[in-house]
Design a protein around this motif. Structure first.
Motif, PDB file in Angstrom:
ATOM      1  N   VAL A   1     -12.465   7.409  -2.154  1.00  0.00           N
ATOM      2  CA  VAL A   1     -11.335   6.585  -2.599  1.00  0.00           C
ATOM      3  C   VAL A   1     -10.030   7.098  -1.997  1.00  0.00           C
ATOM      4  CG1 VAL A   1     -10.022   5.778  -4.593  1.00  0.00           C
ATOM      5  CG2 VAL A   1     -12.508   6.014  -4.743  1.00  0.00           C
ATOM      6  N   LEU A   2      -9.856   8.415  -1.984  1.00  0.00           N
ATOM      7  CA  LEU A   2      -8.655   9.006  -1.403  1.00  0.00           C
ATOM      8  C   LEU A   2      -8.603   8.784   0.104  1.00  0.00           C
ATOM      9  CD1 LEU A   2      -8.512  12.381  -3.385  1.00  0.00           C
ATOM     10  CD2 LEU A   2      -7.199  10.290  -3.798  1.00  0.00           C
ATOM     11  N   CYS A   3      -9.758   8.814   0.747  1.00  0.00           N
ATOM     12  CA  CYS A   3      -9.825   8.540   2.189  1.00  0.00           C
ATOM     13  C   CYS A   3      -9.332   7.132   2.497  1.00  0.00           C
ATOM     14  CB  CYS A   3     -11.255   8.739   2.685  1.00  0.00           C
ATOM     15  SG  CYS A   3     -11.521   8.220   4.391  1.00  0.00           S
ATOM     16  N   MET A   4      -9.861   6.152   1.774  1.00  0.00           N
ATOM     17  CA  MET A   4      -9.441   4.766   1.989  1.00  0.00           C
ATOM     18  C   MET A   4      -7.969   4.567   1.656  1.00  0.00           C
ATOM     19  SD  MET A   4     -12.737   2.528   0.726  1.00  0.00           S
ATOM     20  CE  MET A   4     -12.871   3.324  -0.867  1.00  0.00           C
ATOM     21  N   GLY A   5      -7.496   5.273   0.617  1.00  0.00           N
ATOM     22  CA  GLY A   5      -6.085   5.169   0.248  1.00  0.00           C
ATOM     23  C   GLY A   5      -5.174   5.687   1.341  1.00  0.00           C
ATOM     24  N   ALA A   6      -5.542   6.807   1.969  1.00  0.00           N
ATOM     25  CA  ALA A   6      -4.716   7.375   3.043  1.00  0.00           C
ATOM     26  C   ALA A   6      -4.645   6.435   4.239  1.00  0.00           C
ATOM     27  CB  ALA A   6      -5.286   8.726   3.475  1.00  0.00           C
ATOM     28  N   LEU A   7      -5.770   5.805   4.582  1.00  0.00           N
ATOM     29  CA  LEU A   7      -5.765   4.833   5.683  1.00  0.00           C
ATOM     30  C   LEU A   7      -4.899   3.629   5.335  1.00  0.00           C
ATOM     31  CD1 LEU A   7      -9.529   4.912   6.770  1.00  0.00           C
ATOM     32  CD2 LEU A   7      -7.562   5.866   7.996  1.00  0.00           C
ATOM     33  N   GLY A   8      -4.953   3.233   4.056  1.00  0.00           N
ATOM     34  CA  GLY A   8      -4.106   2.125   3.615  1.00  0.00           C
ATOM     35  C   GLY A   8      -2.634   2.453   3.745  1.00  0.00           C
ATOM     36  N   LEU A   9      -2.243   3.687   3.428  1.00  0.00           N
ATOM     37  CA  LEU A   9      -0.851   4.107   3.576  1.00  0.00           C
ATOM     38  C   LEU A   9      -0.429   4.119   5.045  1.00  0.00           C
ATOM     39  CD1 LEU A   9      -0.644   7.100   1.046  1.00  0.00           C
ATOM     40  CD2 LEU A   9       0.193   4.767   0.722  1.00  0.00           C
ATOM     41  N   ALA A  10      -1.337   4.582   5.913  1.00  0.00           N
ATOM     42  CA  ALA A  10      -1.013   4.697   7.341  1.00  0.00           C
ATOM     43  C   ALA A  10      -0.796   3.342   7.996  1.00  0.00           C
ATOM     44  CB  ALA A  10      -2.128   5.453   8.064  1.00  0.00           C
ATOM     45  N   PHE A  11      -1.516   2.308   7.538  1.00  0.00           N
ATOM     46  CA  PHE A  11      -1.451   0.998   8.201  1.00  0.00           C
ATOM     47  C   PHE A  11      -0.863  -0.090   7.314  1.00  0.00           C
ATOM     48  CE2 PHE A  11      -4.996   3.315  10.223  1.00  0.00           C
ATOM     49  CZ  PHE A  11      -4.534   3.325  11.527  1.00  0.00           C
ATOM     50  N   SER A  12      -0.192   0.305   6.246  1.00  0.00           N
ATOM     51  CA  SER A  12       0.414  -0.686   5.357  1.00  0.00           C
ATOM     52  C   SER A  12       1.545  -1.430   6.072  1.00  0.00           C
ATOM     53  CB  SER A  12       0.960   0.003   4.110  1.00  0.00           C
ATOM     54  OG  SER A  12       1.678  -0.914   3.318  1.00  0.00           O
ATOM     55  N   PRO A  13       1.527  -2.771   6.060  1.00  0.00           N
ATOM     56  CA  PRO A  13       2.555  -3.529   6.770  1.00  0.00           C
ATOM     57  C   PRO A  13       3.867  -3.674   5.999  1.00  0.00           C
ATOM     58  CG  PRO A  13       0.972  -5.033   5.796  1.00  0.00           C
ATOM     59  CD  PRO A  13       0.462  -3.638   5.513  1.00  0.00           C
ATOM     60  N   SER A  14       3.870  -3.336   4.721  1.00  0.00           N
ATOM     61  CA  SER A  14       5.088  -3.522   3.924  1.00  0.00           C
ATOM     62  C   SER A  14       5.253  -2.378   2.930  1.00  0.00           C
ATOM     63  CB  SER A  14       5.036  -4.848   3.161  1.00  0.00           C
ATOM     64  OG  SER A  14       4.035  -4.806   2.156  1.00  0.00           O
ATOM     65  N   LEU A  15       6.487  -2.185   2.505  1.00  0.00           N
ATOM     66  CA  LEU A  15       6.786  -1.131   1.527  1.00  0.00           C
ATOM     67  C   LEU A  15       6.136  -1.443   0.188  1.00  0.00           C
ATOM     68  CD1 LEU A  15       8.294   1.468   0.840  1.00  0.00           C
ATOM     69  CD2 LEU A  15      10.295   0.075   0.264  1.00  0.00           C
ATOM     70  N   LEU A  16       6.046  -2.728  -0.180  1.00  0.00           N
ATOM     71  CA  LEU A  16       5.443  -3.118  -1.449  1.00  0.00           C
ATOM     72  C   LEU A  16       3.970  -2.708  -1.490  1.00  0.00           C
ATOM     73  CD1 LEU A  16       5.474  -4.540  -4.180  1.00  0.00           C
ATOM     74  CD2 LEU A  16       5.038  -6.707  -2.975  1.00  0.00           C
ATOM     75  N   LEU A  17       3.231  -3.041  -0.427  1.00  0.00           N
ATOM     76  CA  LEU A  17       1.819  -2.670  -0.376  1.00  0.00           C
ATOM     77  C   LEU A  17       1.665  -1.151  -0.339  1.00  0.00           C
ATOM     78  CD1 LEU A  17      -1.123  -3.551  -0.195  1.00  0.00           C
ATOM     79  CD2 LEU A  17      -0.863  -3.704   2.299  1.00  0.00           C
ATOM     80  N   PHE A  18       2.550  -0.488   0.380  1.00  0.00           N
ATOM     81  CA  PHE A  18       2.547   0.970   0.449  1.00  0.00           C
ATOM     82  C   PHE A  18       2.682   1.553  -0.951  1.00  0.00           C
ATOM     83  CE2 PHE A  18       4.574   5.104   0.898  1.00  0.00           C
ATOM     84  CZ  PHE A  18       3.893   5.684   1.961  1.00  0.00           C
ATOM     85  N   ALA A  19       3.602   1.006  -1.753  1.00  0.00           N
ATOM     86  CA  ALA A  19       3.835   1.506  -3.110  1.00  0.00           C
ATOM     87  C   ALA A  19       2.621   1.278  -4.004  1.00  0.00           C
ATOM     88  CB  ALA A  19       5.066   0.832  -3.705  1.00  0.00           C
ATOM     89  N   ILE A  20       1.976   0.117  -3.843  1.00  0.00           N
ATOM     90  CA  ILE A  20       0.792  -0.193  -4.663  1.00  0.00           C
ATOM     91  C   ILE A  20      -0.352   0.763  -4.333  1.00  0.00           C
ATOM     92  CG2 ILE A  20      -0.990  -1.921  -5.112  1.00  0.00           C
ATOM     93  CD1 ILE A  20       1.187  -4.068  -4.669  1.00  0.00           C
ATOM     94  N   ILE A  21      -0.597   0.954  -3.033  1.00  0.00           N
ATOM     95  CA  ILE A  21      -1.675   1.855  -2.608  1.00  0.00           C
ATOM     96  C   ILE A  21      -1.386   3.281  -3.067  1.00  0.00           C
ATOM     97  CG2 ILE A  21      -2.858   2.862  -0.615  1.00  0.00           C
ATOM     98  CD1 ILE A  21      -2.363   0.219   0.852  1.00  0.00           C
ATOM     99  N   TYR A  22      -0.125   3.686  -2.938  1.00  0.00           N
ATOM    100  CA  TYR A  22       0.258   5.029  -3.371  1.00  0.00           C
ATOM    101  C   TYR A  22      -0.022   5.228  -4.858  1.00  0.00           C
ATOM    102  CZ  TYR A  22       3.345   8.570  -5.295  1.00  0.00           C
ATOM    103  OH  TYR A  22       3.852   9.623  -6.007  1.00  0.00           O
ATOM    104  N   THR A  23       0.299   4.213  -5.672  1.00  0.00           N
ATOM    105  CA  THR A  23       0.091   4.311  -7.109  1.00  0.00           C
ATOM    106  C   THR A  23      -1.387   4.483  -7.443  1.00  0.00           C
ATOM    107  OG1 THR A  23       2.041   2.925  -7.532  1.00  0.00           O
ATOM    108  CG2 THR A  23       0.440   3.149  -9.316  1.00  0.00           C
TER     109      THR A  23
END
Length: 387
Positions: free
Chosen positions: A273-295
């Motif tokens: 889960v943490l692996c997928m989350g880190a990839l999501g942070l690296a390729f997030s196209p927006s700050l909103l999605l970045f914040a959701i994935i981070y949470t």
């Protein structure tokens, strides 16, 4: 002392708990320093904690929980007043070191109190974190009011003067709280020397590697939002808004997950889960999605951290809790020291997304490592399965 007496002091000392680590890299940048210098500053803190925990862990077992809590709050108060006066990197480092001492002492006291009360470690530590997060949430409101009225540099000083005054009130509260003397049995046990078991040493090694990878990605969290999304302080605060509102009310439940499902199982299952989350942070196209994935990632990371604490502490004599846990967290500081420096270097040299990608690849190696190093738990008792 009873752990319930810590509710108000924990809230008072936790006012900067969120905004400090959001504003610190920005403040360092405003003073004219680089991201790499910021990462080195955090590495210095980790190195200092390694030395301090070897001493403070043993010291915490020799004195009452009440006295250690009081020393912790005095250290928090001193740190906040030093932060208020800090206009150079050296003064900031001094404040961070004193702040680190405070955190070590408080953690030792809390771990000891949970052990003394025979509560489930993960759940009760989550409850303590919940109280601190409520205080941090109040601190964000104070931060907004202060920075709306003053310039950033001046506002920093005003903020920490307020935090220092609040922490001083917490010191007075603890000082007036009744102290419970140590039992005769614990006094005898404290004279005995303690050392980590083979099981604990394996968990120590696992935590070292995991902390290195986590620090490598965590250190660039704020600089990443600034560089990739051009985020202002207001937008960065908004990115923290959801976890700020969620964590005060779910922390005890997060700690309960490992207590109920088993610590080893929880730690291993959340690695992908943490692996997928880190990839999501690296390729997030927006700050909103970045914040959701981070949470979401932060939720699972917290569950894993509580489980690691639980599997390490389980079975440790109460009289040696501080010493044992101090040695355990040294692994996190060693990892934080190496990971912070590496993360800052990768960020500056190869681009902002690289630390997250390296994190995602590296953490998968901890699946087989965890299966080998973390011992399989025996069947849980009826009490551990109770909600």
């Amino acid at each position: 002392m009873k752990y319930q007496q810590l509710t108000i002091p924990l809230m008072l000392i936790s006012l900067p708990g969120i905004f400090l680590w959001v504003l610190l890299p920005i403040y360092i940048k405003e003073l004219g320093y680089t991201t790499f210098q910021y990462s080195i500053t955090i590495s210095i803190l980790s190195f200092t904690k390694i030395i301090l925990k070897l001493v403070l862990g043993k010291v915490s077992d020799r004195y009452s929980r009440h006295r250690i809590c009081l020393y912790a709050l005095v250290s928090y108060t001193a740190a906040y007043f030093i932060y208020a006066a800090a206009t150079t990197l050296s003064t900031l480092i001094a404040a961070i070191i004193v702040h680190g001492i405070a955190g070590i002492l408080l953690t030792m006291a809390l771990i000891g109190l949970v052990s003394d009360s025979n509560h489930k470690l993960g759940q009760q530590m989550g409850a303590f974190d919940s109280k601190q997060q409520i205080g941090s949430l109040a601190g964000v409101g104070i931060c907004y009011l202060v920075l709306s009225s003053f310039g950033f540099i001046q506002g920093w000083g005003v903020l920490f003067l307020i935090c220092g005054a609040a922490s001083l009130l917490g010191c007075i509260y603890i000082f007036k709280s009744p102290e419970v003397p140590n039992t005769k049995e614990m006094a005898i046990q404290k004279k005995e020397k303690s050392k980590l078991s083979v099981k604990q040493r394996k968990i120590w090694v696992f935590n070292l590697g995991l902390s290195t990878v986590s620090a490598m990605s965590g250190i660039i969290f704020i600089p990443y939002m600034q560089q990739v999304y051009g985020a202002s302080i207001e937008l960065i605060t908004a990115a923290f808004l959801v976890p700020m509102l969620i964590f005060p009310f779910v922390s005890s439940k997060l700690g309960r997950v490992g207590d109920q499902r088993g610590y080893r199982k929880t730690i291993i299952q959340y690695i992908p889960v943490l692996c997928m989350g880190a990839l999501g942070l690296a390729f997030s196209p927006s700050l909103l999605l970045f914040a959701i994935i981070y949470t979401i990632m932060d939720l699972f990371s917290s569950i894993q951290a509580y489980a690691l604490d639980g599997v390490f502490i389980k079975g440790t004599p109460q009289s040696h809790i501080g010493d044992a846990y101090g040695k355990f967290t040294i692994s996190a500081n060693l990892g934080g020291m190496a990971g912070a420096a590496l993360g800052g270097y990768l960020f500056d040299a190869f681009g902002p997304s690289v630390p997250y990608i390296v994190f995602a690849v590296s953490i998968l190696l901890f699946l087989p490592l965890g299966l080998y190093l973390i011992p399989a738990s025996k069947e849980q008792s009826v009490q551990e399965r109770l909600v």
